[in-house]
Scaffold this active site. Structure first.
Site, PDB file in Angstrom:
ATOM      1  N   ASP A  32       2.239  19.496   9.065  1.00  0.00           N
ATOM      2  CA  ASP A  32       0.866  19.032   9.234  1.00  0.00           C
ATOM      3  C   ASP A  32      -0.052  20.258   9.195  1.00  0.00           C
ATOM      4  O   ASP A  32      -0.368  20.845  10.235  1.00  0.00           O
ATOM      5  CB  ASP A  32       0.719  18.294  10.566  1.00  0.00           C
ATOM      6  CG  ASP A  32      -0.592  17.528  10.670  1.00  0.00           C
ATOM      7  OD1 ASP A  32      -1.651  18.123  10.389  1.00  0.00           O
ATOM      8  OD2 ASP A  32      -0.558  16.333  11.028  1.00  0.00           O
ATOM      9  N   ARG A  79      -0.697   5.506   2.365  1.00  0.00           N
ATOM     10  CA  ARG A  79      -1.578   5.061   1.293  1.00  0.00           C
ATOM     11  C   ARG A  79      -0.819   5.117  -0.027  1.00  0.00           C
ATOM     12  O   ARG A  79      -0.094   6.072  -0.295  1.00  0.00           O
ATOM     13  CB  ARG A  79      -2.838   5.930   1.210  1.00  0.00           C
ATOM     14  CG  ARG A  79      -3.877   5.627   2.283  1.00  0.00           C
ATOM     15  CD  ARG A  79      -4.495   4.245   2.030  1.00  0.00           C
ATOM     16  NE  ARG A  79      -5.508   3.882   3.020  1.00  0.00           N
ATOM     17  CZ  ARG A  79      -5.271   3.148   4.091  1.00  0.00           C
ATOM     18  NH1 ARG A  79      -4.022   2.749   4.349  1.00  0.00           N
ATOM     19  NH2 ARG A  79      -6.237   2.813   4.917  1.00  0.00           N
ATOM     20  N   ASP A 131       5.846   0.640   1.371  1.00  0.00           N
ATOM     21  CA  ASP A 131       4.976  -0.376   1.951  1.00  0.00           C
ATOM     22  C   ASP A 131       3.595  -0.322   1.309  1.00  0.00           C
ATOM     23  O   ASP A 131       2.893  -1.318   1.269  1.00  0.00           O
ATOM     24  CB  ASP A 131       4.853  -0.159   3.460  1.00  0.00           C
ATOM     25  CG  ASP A 131       4.001  -1.226   4.132  1.00  0.00           C
ATOM     26  OD1 ASP A 131       4.327  -2.426   3.970  1.00  0.00           O
ATOM     27  OD2 ASP A 131       3.021  -0.872   4.811  1.00  0.00           O
ATOM     28  N   GLU A 176      -2.865  -1.718  -5.507  1.00  0.00           N
ATOM     29  CA  GLU A 176      -2.683  -2.981  -4.782  1.00  0.00           C
ATOM     30  C   GLU A 176      -3.879  -3.897  -5.055  1.00  0.00           C
ATOM     31  O   GLU A 176      -5.008  -3.430  -5.144  1.00  0.00           O
ATOM     32  CB  GLU A 176      -2.595  -2.717  -3.272  1.00  0.00           C
ATOM     33  CG  GLU A 176      -1.367  -1.987  -2.820  1.00  0.00           C
ATOM     34  CD  GLU A 176      -1.397  -1.703  -1.308  1.00  0.00           C
ATOM     35  OE1 GLU A 176      -2.242  -2.279  -0.596  1.00  0.00           O
ATOM     36  OE2 GLU A 176      -0.596  -0.892  -0.843  1.00  0.00           O
ATOM     37  N   HIS A 220       2.390  -3.853   2.250  1.00  0.00           N
ATOM     38  CA  HIS A 220       1.422  -3.099   3.061  1.00  0.00           C
ATOM     39  C   HIS A 220       1.253  -3.735   4.443  1.00  0.00           C
ATOM     40  O   HIS A 220       0.134  -4.016   4.882  1.00  0.00           O
ATOM     41  CB  HIS A 220       0.069  -3.001   2.341  1.00  0.00           C
ATOM     42  CG  HIS A 220      -0.764  -1.843   2.793  1.00  0.00           C
ATOM     43  ND1 HIS A 220      -1.682  -1.238   1.976  1.00  0.00           N
ATOM     44  CD2 HIS A 220      -0.822  -1.178   3.980  1.00  0.00           C
ATOM     45  CE1 HIS A 220      -2.280  -0.256   2.639  1.00  0.00           C
ATOM     46  NE2 HIS A 220      -1.767  -0.199   3.855  1.00  0.00           N
ATOM     47  N   GLY A 249       2.016  -1.743   9.582  1.00  0.00           N
ATOM     48  CA  GLY A 249       1.257  -1.747  10.822  1.00  0.00           C
ATOM     49  C   GLY A 249       0.821  -3.114  11.283  1.00  0.00           C
ATOM     50  O   GLY A 249      -0.104  -3.230  12.101  1.00  0.00           O
ATOM     51  N   TYR A 250       1.485  -4.171  10.795  1.00  0.00           N
ATOM     52  CA  TYR A 250       1.000  -5.538  10.997  1.00  0.00           C
ATOM     53  C   TYR A 250       1.620  -6.281  12.174  1.00  0.00           C
ATOM     54  O   TYR A 250       1.611  -7.510  12.202  1.00  0.00           O
ATOM     55  CB  TYR A 250       1.204  -6.351   9.712  1.00  0.00           C
ATOM     56  CG  TYR A 250      -0.020  -6.362   8.819  1.00  0.00           C
ATOM     57  CD1 TYR A 250      -0.824  -5.242   8.689  1.00  0.00           C
ATOM     58  CD2 TYR A 250      -0.368  -7.493   8.101  1.00  0.00           C
ATOM     59  CE1 TYR A 250      -1.934  -5.247   7.879  1.00  0.00           C
ATOM     60  CE2 TYR A 250      -1.484  -7.514   7.282  1.00  0.00           C
ATOM     61  CZ  TYR A 250      -2.260  -6.378   7.164  1.00  0.00           C
ATOM     62  OH  TYR A 250      -3.368  -6.387   6.359  1.00  0.00           O
TER      63      TYR A 250
END
Length: 375
Positions: free
Chosen positions: A146, A208, A232, A237, A254, A257-258
Site C-alpha cells: 500500500d 473495481r 467479482d 459492467e 459485483h 460487499g452485498y
C-alpha cells in the site's frame, strides 16, 4: 426539501419522509430533470454524478451508500459547491467473508492447504486490512502492499509491488480506481504484470473491474501464467466479457460487499451524513428489520478433522460463493438483476456455533472471526 434516492438502497424507506419529498427510482433513471430541484441524492455506483447530471440543479449534498466514489465527479462537485460523502468500510466485513469463502472453495478444488500459501494483499485500507487479518488467522503468510500508507507510516509492515509479484501464491486487489498519478490503479494487472509473475498465482479482484485488464487476464489464463482467477468486478459492467467468464474459476456479479450487514451499514452512514449536513436531528439513525437467513445455528463436529476443515465448514455455511458463481454462469445477461435482487447473506455475528470435538484454539479463532459459540 427533496431527496432523490436509488430504489435499490435497502432499509431506507421512512427515514427521510418526515423532512420532505422523497423520490425513489432506479439509479439509471436518475436524470437531470429529476434532480433539478432536489436538495440531496443518495446513490449507488450506477448513478454517474457529474456535470451532465447536476449542472443547474439545486443539489447541495450527495451521499453514496458505497465504499467507492469514482462515479462522483469530485472536481465538478467542488466547483459547483456540492458536498459529498461515501461510506468507507461499510461492507468491508462482507468482502472479507467473500474472500474467505472463495479461498476455501479453491483450496478444495485445487488440492492445497491455505496454511501453505502466501497471499499478497494490494491495498490495505478498510477492506484489505480485514482480508489480511483473516488470512493470518487461517495460517497464511501475508504480504502487504500500500504505497500511500507506506509513505505516511513508513516501510516496516509493507512490501513493494514487485515483491508481491515475485513471492505470492495468491494476489488480491483492494484498491480504489485511480486513473492518473503515481498510485494509478487503472489496469494494474496488465500484460506487464502477468508477464512478471513468478509463482503462477491465483488472482482475486473484488474492488473495481478496470483494475484488471480483461484481455491481459484472458491471455494470462490461457498461457498458464496464473493458476486461477476469482472475479467479482468486471470491465464494462454489466456487459461482461463472456470469454473471461468462461475462463475464471469463480465469477460473481459485483456482490462481494452485498451482505445485508454491509448494505445496512452503507444506508446508515448515508442517512447519518444527510442528517448532519442538513441538521435533521437523526444523527444516530439505525436501520431496522435487517433480514435474517433461514438458519442461524451451525452444528460443528471436529472429530478427526483439521482446523482448516472445521473453520471452512463454518464459513461456507454462512456464505458459499459457488451459488453466486453458478447463477452468473447460467444467466450472464442478468448481471444487474442478480445484483439488484441479491438474496439474504449475513455475516458471522448472526450465527451461533454448537461445536463438539473442537479444541479451544480453533474455537478461539472462530470467535475472532465473529461467530457466537454455544457450548
Amino acid at each position: 426539501m427533496k431527496f432523490v434516492i436509488d430504489d435499490k438502497i435497502p432499509y431506507i424507506k421512512g427515514a427521510l419522509e418526515p423532512f420532505g419529498e422523497v423520490v425513489y427510482l432506479p439509479g439509471a433513471k436518475t436524470t437531470p430533470e429529476i434532480v433539478k430541484n432536489a436538495d440531496a441524492l443518495i446513490t449507488r455506483t450506477r448513478t454517474i454524478c457529474n456535470e451532465a447530471l447536476l449542472k443547474n440543479s439545486t443539489v447541495s449534498f450527495i451521499a453514496t451508500a458505497t465504499i467507492g466514489f469514482d462515479h462522483i465527479d469530485t472536481d465538478f462537485c467542488k466547483q459547483a459547491g456540492i458536498e459529498w460523502t461515501n461510506a468507507p468500510g461499510c461492507n468491508s466485513k462482507s468482502v472479507e467473508q467473500y474472500i474467505a469463502s472463495a479461498l476455501f472453495v479453491l483450496a478444495e478444488k485445487k488440492g492445497f492447504q491455505l496454511k501453505d500459501k502466501t497471499i499478497g494483499v494490494v491495498g490495505v485500507g478498510q477492506v484489505g486490512s480485514k482480508v489480511a487479518k483473516v488470512c493470518e488467522l487461517l495460517g497464511m503468510k501475508v504480504l502487504l502492499n500500500d504505497p500511500p500508507r507506506e509513505r505516511a507510516e513508513g516501510p516496516k509492515q509493507f512490501v513493494s509491488f514487485q515483491e508481491i509479484i515475485s513471492n505470492s501464491d495468491i494476489i488480491t486487489f483492494h484498491v480504489p480506481l485511480t486513473m492518473h498519478g503515481e498510485d494509478a490503479t487503472f489496469h494494474m494487472a496488465d500484460s506487464l504484470f502477468f508477464n512478471s509473475l513468478e509463482h503462477c498465482p491465483i488472482i482475486f479482484n473484488t474492488c473495481r473491474g478496470e483494475v484488471v485488464d480483461t484481455f491481459a487476464g484472458e491471455s494470462a489464463i490461457e498461457r498458464g501464467q496464473i493458476s486461477g482467477m476469482v472475479l467479482d468486478c468486471w470491465e464494462r459492467e454489466p456487459e461482461i466479457d463472456r470469454n473471461l467468464l468462461h475462463l475464471v474459476d469463480l465469477a460473481t456479479p459485483h456482490i462481494a460487499g452485498y451482505s445485508k450487514d454491509g448494505k445496512a451499514n452503507g444506508t446508515m452512514m448515508s442517512i447519518q451524513a444527510i442528517s448532519q449536513f442538513f441538521n435533521l436531528g437523526i444523527d444516530d439513525w439505525q436501520p431496522q428489520g435487517v433480514d435474517l437467513p433461514e438458519q442461524t445455528i451451525i452444528s460443528l463436529d471436529g472429530l478427526n478433522r483439521t482446523e482448516e476443515a472445521i473453520i471452512g465448514e463454518a464459513i461456507l455455511f454462512t456464505y458459499d460463493i459457488r451459488n453466486d458463481d453458478q447463477q452468473l454462469r447460467n444467466n450472464p445477461e442478468l448481471f444487474e438483476k442478480l445484483r439488484g435482487d441479491y438474496p439474504v447473506r449475513r455475516e458471522y455475528p448472526v450465527f451461533t456455533l454448537k461445536p463438539k470435538n473442537v479444541n479451544d484454539v480453533t474455537l478461539d479463532k472462530l470467535k475472532q472471526l465473529g461467530f457466537n459459540i454455544s457450548i
